[in-house]
Design a protein around this motif. Structure first.
Motif, mmCIF file in Angstrom:
data_model
loop_
_atom_site.group_PDB
_atom_site.id
_atom_site.type_symbol
_atom_site.label_atom_id
_atom_site.label_comp_id
_atom_site.label_asym_id
_atom_site.label_seq_id
_atom_site.Cartn_x
_atom_site.Cartn_y
_atom_site.Cartn_z
ATOM 1 N N ARG A 242 0.852 -1.193 0.000
ATOM 2 C CA ARG A 242 0.000 0.000 0.000
ATOM 3 C C ARG A 242 0.889 1.244 0.000
ATOM 4 O O ARG A 242 1.920 1.267 0.680
ATOM 5 C CB ARG A 242 -0.871 0.036 1.261
ATOM 6 C CG ARG A 242 -1.820 -1.127 1.397
ATOM 7 C CD ARG A 242 -3.086 -0.961 0.618
ATOM 8 N NE ARG A 242 -3.924 0.119 1.105
ATOM 9 C CZ ARG A 242 -5.213 0.245 0.789
ATOM 10 N NH1 ARG A 242 -5.785 -0.652 -0.009
ATOM 11 N NH2 ARG A 242 -5.920 1.251 1.246
ATOM 12 N N PRO A 243 0.492 2.322 -0.723
ATOM 13 C CA PRO A 243 1.277 3.556 -0.634
ATOM 14 C C PRO A 243 1.189 4.125 0.784
ATOM 15 O O PRO A 243 0.213 3.885 1.490
ATOM 16 C CB PRO A 243 0.592 4.489 -1.646
ATOM 17 C CG PRO A 243 -0.759 3.913 -1.869
ATOM 18 C CD PRO A 243 -0.658 2.434 -1.623
ATOM 19 N N GLU A 244 2.229 4.867 1.202
ATOM 20 C CA GLU A 244 2.250 5.407 2.573
ATOM 21 C C GLU A 244 1.053 6.288 2.869
ATOM 22 O O GLU A 244 0.579 6.373 3.990
ATOM 23 C CB GLU A 244 3.545 6.208 2.779
ATOM 24 C CG GLU A 244 4.625 5.373 3.443
ATOM 25 C CD GLU A 244 5.868 6.189 3.753
ATOM 26 O OE1 GLU A 244 5.710 7.293 4.290
ATOM 27 O OE2 GLU A 244 6.968 5.718 3.423
ATOM 28 N N SER A 245 0.550 6.965 1.831
ATOM 29 C CA SER A 245 -0.578 7.875 2.045
ATOM 30 C C SER A 245 -1.899 7.114 2.216
ATOM 31 O O SER A 245 -2.903 7.681 2.632
ATOM 32 C CB SER A 245 -0.698 8.836 0.864
ATOM 33 O OG SER A 245 -0.844 8.081 -0.333
ATOM 34 N N LYS A 246 -1.910 5.821 1.877
ATOM 35 C CA LYS A 246 -3.158 5.042 2.001
ATOM 36 C C LYS A 246 -2.903 3.723 2.723
ATOM 37 O O LYS A 246 -3.045 2.643 2.144
ATOM 38 C CB LYS A 246 -3.733 4.757 0.607
ATOM 39 C CG LYS A 246 -4.366 5.959 -0.048
ATOM 40 C CD LYS A 246 -5.169 5.527 -1.257
ATOM 41 C CE LYS A 246 -5.948 6.716 -1.814
ATOM 42 N NZ LYS A 246 -6.565 6.380 -3.109
ATOM 43 N N PRO A 247 -2.523 3.795 4.009
ATOM 44 C CA PRO A 247 -2.235 2.547 4.727
ATOM 45 C C PRO A 247 -3.530 1.778 5.018
ATOM 46 O O PRO A 247 -4.613 2.356 5.051
ATOM 47 C CB PRO A 247 -1.596 3.036 6.026
ATOM 48 C CG PRO A 247 -2.180 4.392 6.241
ATOM 49 C CD PRO A 247 -2.432 4.974 4.883
ATOM 50 N N LEU A 248 -3.390 0.478 5.232
ATOM 51 C CA LEU A 248 -4.529 -0.342 5.644
ATOM 52 C C LEU A 248 -4.002 -1.398 6.613
ATOM 53 O O LEU A 248 -2.985 -2.043 6.345
ATOM 54 C CB LEU A 248 -5.176 -1.021 4.431
ATOM 55 C CG LEU A 248 -6.455 -1.828 4.733
ATOM 56 C CD1 LEU A 248 -7.596 -0.916 5.163
ATOM 57 C CD2 LEU A 248 -6.880 -2.645 3.518
ATOM 58 N N LEU A 249 -4.676 -1.537 7.742
ATOM 59 C CA LEU A 249 -4.250 -2.522 8.742
ATOM 60 C C LEU A 249 -5.192 -3.723 8.675
ATOM 61 O O LEU A 249 -6.411 -3.570 8.808
ATOM 62 C CB LEU A 249 -4.295 -1.889 10.141
ATOM 63 C CG LEU A 249 -3.725 -2.715 11.285
ATOM 64 C CD1 LEU A 249 -2.217 -2.893 11.130
ATOM 65 C CD2 LEU A 249 -4.037 -2.059 12.627
ATOM 66 N N ASP A 250 -4.645 -4.910 8.430
ATOM 67 C CA ASP A 250 -5.455 -6.135 8.435
ATOM 68 C C ASP A 250 -5.520 -6.690 9.854
ATOM 69 O O ASP A 250 -4.480 -6.959 10.461
ATOM 70 C CB ASP A 250 -4.828 -7.193 7.507
ATOM 71 C CG ASP A 250 -5.050 -6.856 6.043
ATOM 72 O OD1 ASP A 250 -6.159 -6.417 5.702
ATOM 73 O OD2 ASP A 250 -4.109 -7.010 5.238
ATOM 74 N N ILE A 251 -6.728 -6.861 10.361
ATOM 75 C CA ILE A 251 -6.905 -7.425 11.706
ATOM 76 C C ILE A 251 -7.703 -8.722 11.585
ATOM 77 O O ILE A 251 -8.815 -8.733 11.060
ATOM 78 C CB ILE A 251 -7.647 -6.438 12.643
ATOM 79 C CG1 ILE A 251 -6.822 -5.153 12.811
ATOM 80 C CG2 ILE A 251 -7.918 -7.080 13.999
ATOM 81 C CD1 ILE A 251 -7.485 -4.098 13.681
ATOM 82 N N HIS A 252 -7.092 -9.823 12.057
ATOM 83 C CA HIS A 252 -7.769 -11.123 12.035
ATOM 84 C C HIS A 252 -8.116 -11.495 13.478
ATOM 85 O O HIS A 252 -7.228 -11.537 14.333
ATOM 86 C CB HIS A 252 -6.858 -12.194 11.421
ATOM 87 C CG HIS A 252 -6.431 -11.835 10.022
ATOM 88 N ND1 HIS A 252 -7.210 -12.087 8.924
ATOM 89 C CD2 HIS A 252 -5.314 -11.211 9.562
ATOM 90 C CE1 HIS A 252 -6.590 -11.637 7.833
ATOM 91 N NE2 HIS A 252 -5.436 -11.103 8.198
ATOM 92 N N ALA A 253 -9.408 -11.728 13.741
ATOM 93 C CA ALA A 253 -9.831 -12.016 15.117
ATOM 94 C C ALA A 253 -10.834 -13.163 15.139
ATOM 95 O O ALA A 253 -11.629 -13.333 14.202
ATOM 96 C CB ALA A 253 -10.463 -10.768 15.736
#
Length: 317
Positions: A242-253
């Motif tokens: 992902r570009p630094e300006s558009k981060p995305l955090l994947d959370i698996h729970a």
């Protein structure tokens, strides 16, 4: 321009104080809501059903003159399961380590055996100052409030509990919340701040994320599942590429329930309820972490986990 001449001594600043306070009370007495109101942001899980706080969530109140670290404990109750016994042990250990204890008693409910049980335990808690906090004052009129304040005072006298203060507050309406902080601060020891400015809690982010998911899951199934939901965040990883300006955090729970029959309740028809849990909790998680989040939720069965020491350990209790 100051009108003080150079030779005049500066007024002595009050010493900075810092320390730990915890709120106790029977389940659903308003402890978590009060923690959140004092800190000014959502750090403790709040729910309209009792016994939702399982972790010691610390909220940190930063003031120019003090730092008040709030330790939110589970409600103390007569235990019926191994989990219940563990939660009570957590409460007593916490009492031994804090500088001041706030005993929460809801204004809209008469004092009952649960309150008397906790007050009796508090009376044994040594010299730690105890403040009686009459919560939920927005739900009663002034006559009911006066009666409750008198009842709380009487309870203290009967059990040999010397209240440092008795304070009525409404966390929901924001009434007297800052007054409560003003009264707690002088009971703390003198000392420098214990946490950096800007920190609101010392809970690991994964624990807080799990709590937010659990809260959303409980809201969805008000009466069908009492406390059969535990949440474990398996991983939180930034999405690659992902570009630094558009981060995305994947959370698996994983959401753990006790019986296969509960699975359908949590997932809902065509997965609608689980989707709703994901949407609601994602909003809070993004606000907490300050980044967009992709939330991947799965429901699993951990048979009778509240009574099984091995599973309790695995689920973090």
């Amino acid at each position: 321009m100051s009108d003080r001449s150079p030779s005049q001594p500066r007024p002595q600043a009050a010493p900075h104080r810092s320390g730990f306070a915890c709120f106790v009370g029977r389940p659903n007495a308003g402890k978590s809501t009060l923690t959140n109101a004092l800190v000014g942001t959502k750090v403790a899980i709040t729910s309209s059903r009792p016994q939702t706080t399982r972790h010691t969530v610390r909220g940190i109140v930063h003031r120019p003159d003090a730092q008040l670290v709030l330790v939110d404990t589970p409600g103390l109750h007569k235990p019926r399961t191994l989990l219940g016994e563990r939660l009570n042990d957590v409460v007593r250990t916490t009492w031994a380590e804090v500088d001041v204890i706030g005993f929460c008693l809801p204004a809209d409910q008469k004092l009952g055996p649960g309150d008397r049980f906790i007050a009796g335990e508090l009376a044994k808690a040594g010299k730690t100052p105890k403040v009686a906090v009459v919560t939920k004052t927005d739900l009663v009129d002034s006559k009911q409030l006066a009666e409750q304040l008198i009842a709380v005072d009487r309870l203290g006298r009967e059990l040999g509990l010397d209240w440092a203060e008795i304070v009525p507050v409404s966390a929901v309406a924001g009434q007297q919340v800052s007054l409560l902080a003003d009264l707690l601060v002088p009971l703390l020891p003198e000392g420098p701040p214990l946490y950096p400015e800007g920190d609101l809690t010392d809970e690991p982010e994964q624990v807080m994320v799990a709590e937010l998911i659990r809260e959303a899951a409980l809201e969805g199934v008000r009466d069908e599942l009492p406390h059969s939901i535990a949440v474990v965040v398996e991983e939180m990883i930034p999405r690659e590429g992902r570009p630094e300006s558009k981060p995305l955090l994947d959370i698996h729970a994983n959401l753990y329930i006790e019986r296969p029959s509960q699975k359908g309740i949590v997932i809902g028809p065509k997965g609608a309820r689980l989707k709703d849990v994901g949407m609601k909790s994602r909003k809070h998680i993004e606000a907490l972490l300050g980044t967009p989040v992709f939330l991947d939720l799965h429901v699993k069965v951990a048979k009778d986990w509240q009574r099984d020491p091995r599973q309790l350990r695995k689920l973090g209790f």
